[in-house]
Design an enzyme around this catalytic site. Structure first.
Site, PDB file in Angstrom:
ATOM      1  N   CYS A 101      40.858  18.242  18.319  1.00  0.00           N
ATOM      2  CA  CYS A 101      40.901  19.663  18.681  1.00  0.00           C
ATOM      3  C   CYS A 101      42.107  20.285  17.986  1.00  0.00           C
ATOM      4  CB  CYS A 101      40.917  19.866  20.197  1.00  0.00           C
ATOM      5  SG  CYS A 101      42.438  19.352  21.028  1.00  0.00           S
TER       6      CYS A 101
ATOM      7  N   ARG B 159      41.615  19.387  24.975  1.00  0.00           N
ATOM      8  CA  ARG B 159      40.226  18.949  24.831  1.00  0.00           C
ATOM      9  C   ARG B 159      40.049  17.571  24.208  1.00  0.00           C
ATOM     10  NH1 ARG B 159      38.044  23.884  21.538  1.00  0.00           N
ATOM     11  NH2 ARG B 159      40.147  23.629  20.714  1.00  0.00           N
TER      12      ARG B 159
ATOM     13  N   ASP C 291      38.297  26.218  24.703  1.00  0.00           N
ATOM     14  CA  ASP C 291      39.671  25.735  24.763  1.00  0.00           C
ATOM     15  C   ASP C 291      40.331  26.218  26.051  1.00  0.00           C
ATOM     16  OD1 ASP C 291      42.296  24.994  24.392  1.00  0.00           O
ATOM     17  OD2 ASP C 291      42.394  25.717  22.319  1.00  0.00           O
TER      18      ASP C 291
END
Length: 163
Positions: A19, A25, A134
């Site tokens: 990420c 994440r 996100d």
């Protein structure tokens, strides 16, 4: 960090989750996938790591919101520090899995041409063409967790199904 020092030659399936910052994440996906693999007694057959496309959080630990949702879901995690994906990771890993479209562009920028079809977006494994949001911005770690869990479950099923 085991992802850096381990000789990867003996591990059957090597997965790198990616990420933007490697604190929310991709870290969540790393620990969720490790949990799925361990529950199925296959932890010796997988190497699961995570990294960032940016340098913004290098050295930072896992985001408190990720730790909180993992605690709530009973998923163990270990202390770690954010690292950046690098070009050599393409040769080391079987799968390089991004969380969103921006990650995918940046992964390709870092590693170059995906000649071996190793680079995928996580939710594509669940036949969903959408980004994993996100939680750094949304603050909704539960929705992110649900997407990460679904993607990891489908990836695991794909990798372990008997032909």
């Amino acid at each position: 960090d085991i992802c850096v020092i381990l000789d990867l030659g003996d591990i059957m399936i090597k997965i790198m989750f990616v990420c933007h910052g490697n604190i929310c994440r991709s870290t969540m996906a790393e620990f969720v996938m490790k949990h799925i693999v361990k529950k199925n007694g296959l932890e010796n057959d997988f190497l699961i790591c995570s990294s960032a496309t940016s340098t913004e959080e290098i050295g930072s630990g896992t985001h408190w919101g990720t730790k909180k949702i993992l605690d709530e879901m009973g998923i163990p995690y270990t202390k770690r520090q954010a690292v950046q994906l690098n070009k050599s990771d393409y040769e080391k890993y079987d799968f390089i899995i991004g969380m969103d479209s921006a990650n995918m562009r940046n992964i390709n920028r870092i590693v170059g041409y995906d000649r071996d079809n190793k680079i995928h977006k996580l939710l594509n494994f669940a036949h969903i063409d959408r980004d994993v949001a996100d939680p750094w911005y949304t603050r909704d770690f539960k929705t992110t967790y649900d997407d990460v869990l679904l993607g990891c479950q489908r990836l695991f099923e794909l990798l372990t199904k008997k032909n």
